[in-house]
Scaffold this motif. Sequence first.
Motif, PDB file in Angstrom:
ATOM      1  N   ARG A  25      25.295  92.282  17.039  1.00 33.00           N
ATOM      2  CA  ARG A  25      25.920  91.200  16.277  1.00 33.00           C
ATOM      3  C   ARG A  25      27.318  90.912  16.797  1.00 33.00           C
ATOM      4  O   ARG A  25      27.687  89.753  17.033  1.00 33.00           O
ATOM      5  CB  ARG A  25      25.978  91.582  14.788  1.00 33.00           C
ATOM      6  N   MET A  26      28.090  91.946  17.012  1.00 31.96           N
ATOM      7  CA  MET A  26      29.464  91.766  17.478  1.00 31.96           C
ATOM      8  C   MET A  26      29.486  91.255  18.919  1.00 31.96           C
ATOM      9  O   MET A  26      30.339  90.445  19.272  1.00 31.96           O
ATOM     10  CB  MET A  26      30.244  93.061  17.317  1.00 31.96           C
ATOM     11  N   TRP A  27      28.553  91.703  19.742  1.00 28.80           N
ATOM     12  CA  TRP A  27      28.471  91.233  21.123  1.00 28.80           C
ATOM     13  C   TRP A  27      28.235  89.728  21.153  1.00 28.80           C
ATOM     14  O   TRP A  27      28.720  89.027  22.033  1.00 28.80           O
ATOM     15  CB  TRP A  27      27.359  91.983  21.858  1.00 28.80           C
ATOM     16  N   GLN A  28      27.496  89.237  20.148  1.00 28.73           N
ATOM     17  CA  GLN A  28      27.227  87.803  20.052  1.00 28.73           C
ATOM     18  C   GLN A  28      28.291  87.076  19.230  1.00 28.73           C
ATOM     19  O   GLN A  28      28.157  85.894  18.946  1.00 28.73           O
ATOM     20  CB  GLN A  28      25.840  87.568  19.456  1.00 28.73           C
ATOM     21  N   ASN A  29      29.333  87.810  18.857  1.00 24.27           N
ATOM     22  CA  ASN A  29      30.460  87.228  18.136  1.00 24.27           C
ATOM     23  C   ASN A  29      30.031  86.605  16.806  1.00 24.27           C
ATOM     24  O   ASN A  29      30.472  85.517  16.450  1.00 24.27           O
ATOM     25  CB  ASN A  29      31.187  86.198  19.007  1.00 24.27           C
ATOM     26  N   LEU A  30      29.152  87.309  16.084  1.00 23.53           N
ATOM     27  CA  LEU A  30      28.662  86.842  14.796  1.00 23.53           C
ATOM     28  C   LEU A  30      29.264  87.666  13.667  1.00 23.53           C
ATOM     29  O   LEU A  30      29.426  88.881  13.808  1.00 23.53           O
ATOM     30  CB  LEU A  30      27.137  86.969  14.705  1.00 23.53           C
ATOM     31  N   THR A  31      29.544  87.025  12.563  1.00 24.36           N
ATOM     32  CA  THR A  31      29.933  87.749  11.354  1.00 24.36           C
ATOM     33  C   THR A  31      28.658  88.215  10.657  1.00 24.36           C
ATOM     34  O   THR A  31      27.550  87.726  10.943  1.00 24.36           O
ATOM     35  CB  THR A  31      30.715  86.839  10.391  1.00 24.36           C
ATOM     36  N   GLN A  32      28.806  89.124   9.711  1.00 24.76           N
ATOM     37  CA  GLN A  32      27.652  89.535   8.915  1.00 24.76           C
ATOM     38  C   GLN A  32      27.083  88.335   8.165  1.00 24.76           C
ATOM     39  O   GLN A  32      25.864  88.193   8.036  1.00 24.76           O
ATOM     40  CB  GLN A  32      28.033  90.643   7.935  1.00 24.76           C
ATOM     41  N   GLU A  33      27.968  87.498   7.675  1.00 22.19           N
ATOM     42  CA  GLU A  33      27.537  86.306   6.933  1.00 22.19           C
ATOM     43  C   GLU A  33      26.702  85.381   7.818  1.00 22.19           C
ATOM     44  O   GLU A  33      25.646  84.885   7.406  1.00 22.19           O
ATOM     45  CB  GLU A  33      28.758  85.555   6.402  1.00 22.19           C
ATOM     46  N   ARG A  34      27.155  85.151   9.047  1.00 21.81           N
ATOM     47  CA  ARG A  34      26.434  84.253   9.956  1.00 21.81           C
ATOM     48  C   ARG A  34      25.087  84.850  10.355  1.00 21.81           C
ATOM     49  O   ARG A  34      24.085  84.135  10.430  1.00 21.81           O
ATOM     50  CB  ARG A  34      27.286  83.958  11.199  1.00 21.81           C
ATOM     51  N   LEU A  35      25.042  86.149  10.620  1.00 18.48           N
ATOM     52  CA  LEU A  35      23.774  86.796  10.941  1.00 18.48           C
ATOM     53  C   LEU A  35      22.820  86.677   9.756  1.00 18.48           C
ATOM     54  O   LEU A  35      21.639  86.370   9.927  1.00 18.48           O
ATOM     55  CB  LEU A  35      23.983  88.267  11.312  1.00 18.48           C
ATOM     56  N   ALA A  36      23.331  86.902   8.564  1.00 17.14           N
ATOM     57  CA  ALA A  36      22.497  86.798   7.365  1.00 17.14           C
ATOM     58  C   ALA A  36      21.919  85.392   7.231  1.00 17.14           C
ATOM     59  O   ALA A  36      20.731  85.227   6.924  1.00 17.14           O
ATOM     60  CB  ALA A  36      23.313  87.172   6.128  1.00 17.14           C
ATOM     61  N   GLN A  37      22.738  84.382   7.476  1.00 18.27           N
ATOM     62  CA  GLN A  37      22.257  82.998   7.404  1.00 18.27           C
ATOM     63  C   GLN A  37      21.165  82.747   8.431  1.00 18.27           C
ATOM     64  O   GLN A  37      20.125  82.159   8.109  1.00 18.27           O
ATOM     65  CB  GLN A  37      23.413  82.020   7.631  1.00 18.27           C
ATOM     66  N   ARG A  38      21.388  83.190   9.646  1.00 22.82           N
ATOM     67  CA  ARG A  38      20.385  82.999  10.707  1.00 22.82           C
ATOM     68  C   ARG A  38      19.082  83.706  10.377  1.00 22.82           C
ATOM     69  O   ARG A  38      18.001  83.213  10.697  1.00 22.82           O
ATOM     70  CB  ARG A  38      20.895  83.548  12.036  1.00 22.82           C
ATOM     71  N   ALA A  39      19.192  84.889   9.772  1.00 14.59           N
ATOM     72  CA  ALA A  39      18.020  85.706   9.479  1.00 14.59           C
ATOM     73  C   ALA A  39      17.348  85.336   8.159  1.00 14.59           C
ATOM     74  O   ALA A  39      16.222  85.760   7.904  1.00 14.59           O
ATOM     75  CB  ALA A  39      18.411  87.184   9.468  1.00 14.59           C
ATOM     76  N   GLY A  40      18.044  84.589   7.318  1.00 16.26           N
ATOM     77  CA  GLY A  40      17.470  84.226   6.027  1.00 16.26           C
ATOM     78  C   GLY A  40      17.468  85.364   5.031  1.00 16.26           C
ATOM     79  O   GLY A  40      16.567  85.472   4.187  1.00 16.26           O
ATOM     80  N   ILE A  41      18.471  86.235   5.139  1.00 19.52           N
ATOM     81  CA  ILE A  41      18.620  87.351   4.205  1.00 19.52           C
ATOM     82  C   ILE A  41      20.052  87.340   3.678  1.00 19.52           C
ATOM     83  O   ILE A  41      20.883  86.576   4.145  1.00 19.52           O
ATOM     84  CB  ILE A  41      18.291  88.713   4.871  1.00 19.52           C
ATOM     85  N   SER A  42      20.345  88.202   2.730  1.00 21.48           N
ATOM     86  CA  SER A  42      21.692  88.213   2.156  1.00 21.48           C
ATOM     87  C   SER A  42      22.661  89.005   3.037  1.00 21.48           C
ATOM     88  O   SER A  42      22.249  89.896   3.788  1.00 21.48           O
ATOM     89  CB  SER A  42      21.675  88.818   0.750  1.00 21.48           C
ATOM     90  N   ARG A  43      23.937  88.672   2.921  1.00 20.21           N
ATOM     91  CA  ARG A  43      24.961  89.412   3.650  1.00 20.21           C
ATOM     92  C   ARG A  43      24.981  90.859   3.181  1.00 20.21           C
ATOM     93  O   ARG A  43      25.195  91.782   3.977  1.00 20.21           O
ATOM     94  CB  ARG A  43      26.343  88.779   3.452  1.00 20.21           C
ATOM     95  N   ASP A  44      24.741  91.086   1.897  1.00 18.07           N
ATOM     96  CA  ASP A  44      24.702  92.455   1.380  1.00 18.07           C
ATOM     97  C   ASP A  44      23.612  93.279   2.060  1.00 18.07           C
ATOM     98  O   ASP A  44      23.800  94.458   2.338  1.00 18.07           O
ATOM     99  CB  ASP A  44      24.487  92.464  -0.135  1.00 18.07           C
ATOM    100  N   THR A  45      22.482  92.646   2.335  1.00 17.30           N
ATOM    101  CA  THR A  45      21.395  93.350   3.025  1.00 17.30           C
ATOM    102  C   THR A  45      21.831  93.737   4.430  1.00 17.30           C
ATOM    103  O   THR A  45      21.612  94.874   4.865  1.00 17.30           O
ATOM    104  CB  THR A  45      20.122  92.479   3.063  1.00 17.30           C
ATOM    105  N   VAL A  46      22.452  92.802   5.149  1.00 15.85           N
ATOM    106  CA  VAL A  46      22.955  93.110   6.498  1.00 15.85           C
ATOM    107  C   VAL A  46      23.948  94.252   6.422  1.00 15.85           C
ATOM    108  O   VAL A  46      23.886  95.207   7.211  1.00 15.85           O
ATOM    109  CB  VAL A  46      23.601  91.866   7.153  1.00 15.85           C
TER     110      VAL A  46
END
Length: 77
Positions: A25-46
């Motif tokens: 995630r960090m290598w792709q310069n993504l926040t937890q929030e952005r990864l969660a949005q892309r994945a369709g899950i909650s930030r808390d889950t990430v």
Amino acid sequence: MPPQDHPAWLLAERRALGDRIRERRMWQNLTQERLAQRAGISRDTVQRIERGTNDPRYSDLARIARALHTPLATLVG
């Protein structure tokens, strides 16, 4: 029947999985929030998966892998 404590090796595996996800995630310069949005899950889950504090569902891991453009096998080691 009450749940049993997880053995130390299992906790270590969960933390290692979380570390691999965080690293990608960090290598792709993504926040937890952005990864969660892309994945369709909650930030808390990430957050819980990255910290290794829960047993992630297969579907959540598959969604994260797809959002990171990474084979699931690479994440689970």
